[in-house]
Write an enzyme that holds these catalytic residues in place. Sequence first.
Site, PDB file in Angstrom:
ATOM      1  N   ASP A  15       0.822  -1.216   0.000  1.00 12.41           N
ATOM      2  CA  ASP A  15       0.000   0.000   0.000  1.00 12.41           C
ATOM      3  C   ASP A  15       0.854   1.264   0.000  1.00 12.41           C
ATOM      4  OD1 ASP A  15      -2.382   1.395  -0.172  1.00 12.41           O
ATOM      5  OD2 ASP A  15      -2.735   1.419   1.975  1.00 12.41           O
ATOM      6  N   ARG A  42       4.681   7.531   0.158  1.00 12.42           N
ATOM      7  CA  ARG A  42       4.396   6.729   1.349  1.00 12.42           C
ATOM      8  C   ARG A  42       5.603   5.876   1.720  1.00 12.42           C
ATOM      9  NH1 ARG A  42      -1.735   4.349   0.588  1.00 12.42           N
ATOM     10  NH2 ARG A  42      -2.803   6.304   1.024  1.00 12.42           N
TER      11      ARG A  42
END
Length: 193
Positions: A15, A42
């Site tokens: 993710d 991220r």
Amino acid sequence: EYAWHFQQVHHDIWDYDAASPVVLFDTVIDGKPRKGIAEAGRTGWVYILDRTDGKPLIGIDEKPVPQDPRQKTAKTQPIPRGDATVPQCAELLVGYEKAGCIFDTFWETPVLMQPSGIGGTNWSPMPYSPDTGYFYVPSNNLCMDYEGVEVKYQAGQPYVGAIVVSKAGPGGHRGEFIAWDPSKGAKVWGIKE
């Protein structure tokens, strides 16, 4: 008309998608004016590219990453040179057998990894100041508990193949506001929350 693309993460099972908005900026690198585009990922790295052709302004190297044949992940990942905005490895916490680093493998045994799928930098924008020449990166210092599960595809049902839960690392959930120099790929200063 399509001009170029850049993929920050190959076969993303963690993710680590690019959620933060990209920033257009003009800078000087190695004495030459450059037209840049940057995204705080991220993954905990800032990806800096030439917006005219998509080539890295600060080097990005394809490096080997851990493999588990059941996951069928890419053998390498693009790793920017310079400083990360968050730790790239988790510390072992009570209740876990394994602590891992970014792009680590997971399957039956839960693995605590850092950064989490919530970031590095998640949805928060990363401002740029032409006065200082710095980006100001809101970093999110969390771990993520990853555990693989066997799933069978069923129409209309989530098809994830993993259980993921965010966890506070040692010292709790901490963020840091970082001044980051794109000409060097370096953290200049930071204020922890």
